[in-house]
Write a protein that holds these residues in place. Structure first.
Motif, PDB file in Angstrom:
ATOM      1  N   ILE A  33       0.850  -1.177   0.000  1.00  0.00           N
ATOM      2  CA  ILE A  33       0.000   0.000   0.000  1.00  0.00           C
ATOM      3  C   ILE A  33       0.890   1.232   0.000  1.00  0.00           C
ATOM      4  CG2 ILE A  33      -1.716   1.313   1.321  1.00  0.00           C
ATOM      5  CD1 ILE A  33      -1.503  -2.314   1.985  1.00  0.00           C
ATOM      6  N   ARG A  34       0.595   2.158  -0.915  1.00  0.00           N
ATOM      7  CA  ARG A  34       1.339   3.408  -0.975  1.00  0.00           C
ATOM      8  C   ARG A  34       0.420   4.541  -0.556  1.00  0.00           C
ATOM      9  NH1 ARG A  34       2.456   7.834  -4.525  1.00  0.00           N
ATOM     10  NH2 ARG A  34       0.997   7.092  -6.100  1.00  0.00           N
ATOM     11  N   LYS A  35       0.889   5.314   0.416  1.00  0.00           N
ATOM     12  CA  LYS A  35       0.199   6.545   0.836  1.00  0.00           C
ATOM     13  C   LYS A  35       1.217   7.656   0.644  1.00  0.00           C
ATOM     14  CE  LYS A  35      -3.292   6.098   4.038  1.00  0.00           C
ATOM     15  NZ  LYS A  35      -3.791   6.215   5.393  1.00  0.00           N
ATOM     16  N   GLY A  36       1.013   8.438  -0.398  1.00  0.00           N
ATOM     17  CA  GLY A  36       2.006   9.460  -0.704  1.00  0.00           C
ATOM     18  C   GLY A  36       3.306   8.798  -1.098  1.00  0.00           C
ATOM     19  N   HIS A  37       4.374   9.147  -0.397  1.00  0.00           N
ATOM     20  CA  HIS A  37       5.672   8.550  -0.688  1.00  0.00           C
ATOM     21  C   HIS A  37       6.059   7.475   0.340  1.00  0.00           C
ATOM     22  CE1 HIS A  37       6.531  11.902   2.033  1.00  0.00           C
ATOM     23  NE2 HIS A  37       7.629  11.257   2.389  1.00  0.00           N
ATOM     24  N   LYS A  38       5.108   7.068   1.146  1.00  0.00           N
ATOM     25  CA  LYS A  38       5.335   6.023   2.158  1.00  0.00           C
ATOM     26  C   LYS A  38       4.687   4.711   1.704  1.00  0.00           C
ATOM     27  CE  LYS A  38       6.837   9.074   5.257  1.00  0.00           C
ATOM     28  NZ  LYS A  38       8.090   9.090   5.887  1.00  0.00           N
ATOM     29  N   PHE A  39       5.308   3.618   2.060  1.00  0.00           N
ATOM     30  CA  PHE A  39       4.836   2.295   1.671  1.00  0.00           C
ATOM     31  C   PHE A  39       4.647   1.414   2.900  1.00  0.00           C
ATOM     32  CE2 PHE A  39       7.097   4.053  -1.853  1.00  0.00           C
ATOM     33  CZ  PHE A  39       6.451   3.592  -2.982  1.00  0.00           C
ATOM     34  N   SER A  40       3.663   0.537   2.836  1.00  0.00           N
ATOM     35  CA  SER A  40       3.499  -0.457   3.893  1.00  0.00           C
ATOM     36  C   SER A  40       3.117  -1.783   3.255  1.00  0.00           C
ATOM     37  CB  SER A  40       2.449  -0.016   4.916  1.00  0.00           C
ATOM     38  OG  SER A  40       1.193   0.143   4.300  1.00  0.00           O
ATOM     39  N   LYS A  45       8.879  -1.017  -4.734  1.00  0.00           N
ATOM     40  CA  LYS A  45       8.426   0.371  -4.811  1.00  0.00           C
ATOM     41  C   LYS A  45       8.306   0.829  -6.258  1.00  0.00           C
ATOM     42  CE  LYS A  45      10.151   1.809  -0.308  1.00  0.00           C
ATOM     43  NZ  LYS A  45      11.094   2.679   0.426  1.00  0.00           N
ATOM     44  N   TRP A  47       4.904   2.219  -7.750  1.00  0.00           N
ATOM     45  CA  TRP A  47       4.925   3.639  -8.106  1.00  0.00           C
ATOM     46  C   TRP A  47       5.998   3.878  -9.167  1.00  0.00           C
ATOM     47  CZ3 TRP A  47       7.063   8.012  -4.526  1.00  0.00           C
ATOM     48  CH2 TRP A  47       6.666   9.257  -5.000  1.00  0.00           C
ATOM     49  N   TYR A  82       8.027  14.892  -3.043  1.00  0.00           N
ATOM     50  CA  TYR A  82       6.711  14.317  -3.335  1.00  0.00           C
ATOM     51  C   TYR A  82       5.757  15.389  -3.873  1.00  0.00           C
ATOM     52  CZ  TYR A  82       2.306  11.943  -3.082  1.00  0.00           C
ATOM     53  OH  TYR A  82       1.086  11.418  -3.422  1.00  0.00           O
ATOM     54  N   SER A 122       4.208  15.144  -7.553  1.00  0.00           N
ATOM     55  CA  SER A 122       2.749  15.020  -7.627  1.00  0.00           C
ATOM     56  C   SER A 122       2.103  16.171  -8.376  1.00  0.00           C
ATOM     57  CB  SER A 122       2.166  14.928  -6.221  1.00  0.00           C
ATOM     58  OG  SER A 122       2.640  13.767  -5.600  1.00  0.00           O
TER      59      SER A 122
END
Length: 82
Positions: free
Chosen positions: A15-22, A44, A48, A77, A81
């Protein structure tokens, strides 16, 4: 098979939220998770496509602009974006 497809085949996801991944682990074992972590940049890039451009912009801001890494990433970011 892509890394992301392999993760999803095990019920997981990235899951990507902005430039963070989990990572949602699903049925991935601890060994699988370590394997994914060892290939994190590849994952990544799959999630993205602008990841490399983001990393480059953040590095320039961090080193040439002397910004703290977190600030450099946030600014990069925003720039990527649009």
């Amino acid at each position: 098979m892509s890394i992301l497809a392999a993760i999803r085949a095990q019920g997981g996801d990235v899951i990507r939220k902005g430039h963070k991944f989990s990572l949602r682990q699903g049925r991935l074992t601890a060994e699988h998770v370590e394997w994914v972590k060892s290939r994190l940049d590849q994952v990544k890039r799959e999630v993205w496509p602008d990841f490399d451009r983001f990393e480059e912009r953040a590095a320039i801001r961090e080193f040439d602009g002397e910004m703290p890494r977190a600030e450099a990433e946030a600014a990069a970011y925003r720039e990527i974006s649009g």
